[in-house]
Design a protein around this motif. Structure first.
Motif: not given
Length: 251
Positions: A35-45
């Motif tokens: 479950k991810f609600d943050g900025d995806l530009m801080n996530h490897e995806a």
């Protein structure tokens, strides 16, 4: 993200490259969705999609095969999140934005490096995935090479590993082109035609051969079951050859 990128690489390369040898990662199981609600530009995806956008647009246009691969990637990544539909839309937004400029390519790589700093093998697999995207239309332009090289450097991929991956793709697609050329040569032989023949000549030759080998016509001439069976196989070859030639000529 519990090796999600490695899983995606294994699955997508298997279906898209159609024969390119890579790991299948059969032992990786994702029993828990994130479950991810943050900025995806801080996530490897999100960072992976951003780099895919740079590579896909490197030569100025996104080919149909590249677009298909991107579509599969959006779907496959998002399925590993609880809020899959929301993630998919966010990934699409990242792609649309990041394909417009190459200015932040190194910055994106630096962020991805921080996340994967202690997993060199993963970074190599990410690069392999990006190269597969670049090669999927069987054209690896100088611009695509430069961007891929910049990404490899920023991700601190060893030069030898980068060159090894490029060589693997070069050899794979060179062999694929050679096999395709041989198949096309055989198709012209079956259709009793030449590569210089126009569409009308090809159609004329095709119809002539169909009349000669159509099983119904052969059966009407009193042929045996064996001859009829041979005619059926021959007709299938003729149809497949004609379709291959039409596709190669864009008819």
């Amino acid at each position: 993200m519990k090796l999600i990128v490695l899983l995606i690489i294994g699955v997508i390369l298997y279906f898209i490259a159609r024969g390119y040898k890579t790991e299948k990662f059969e032992n990786i199981k994702l029993d828990i969705k994130e479950k991810f609600d943050g900025d995806l530009m801080n996530h490897e995806a999100g960072l992976l999609i951003a780099l895919m956008a740079k590579v896909a647009k490197a030569d100025g246009q996104v080919s149909e095969l590249e677009a298909q691969m991107l579509k599969h990637t959006f779907t496959d990544i998002s399925q590993h999140f609880e809020n899959s539909e929301e993630i998919r839309e966010k990934l699409k937004e990242i792609y649309k934005k990041e394909k417009e400029s190459f200015d932040n390519t190194i910055l994106i790589c630096e962020k991805l490096y921080k996340i994967t700093k202690h997993d060199y093998a993963k970074r190599v697999k990410i690069l392999e995935y990006l190269l597969n995207l670049a090669y999927i239309d069987q054209e690896f332009s100088q611009t695509e090479f430069m961007i891929a090289e910049d990404i490899a450097t920023a991700l601190q991929i060893k030069k030898a590993d980068f060159e090894n991956l490029v060589n693997k793709f070069e050899n794979f697609y060179r062999e694929q082109k050679a096999n395709q050329a041989l198949s096309l040569e055989k198709a012209y032989e079956i259709l009793e035609s030449n590569p210089t023949d126009d569409s009308n000549t090809l159609k004329k030759n095709y119809r002539k051969l169909v009349k000669q080998h159509h099983p119904d016509i052969v059966a009407g001439q009193g042929a045996s079951e064996d001859i009829i069976e041979q005619a059926t196989k021959k007709l299938q070859e003729i149809n497949e050859a004609y379709e291959l030639i039409k596709k190669s000529k864009g008819i």
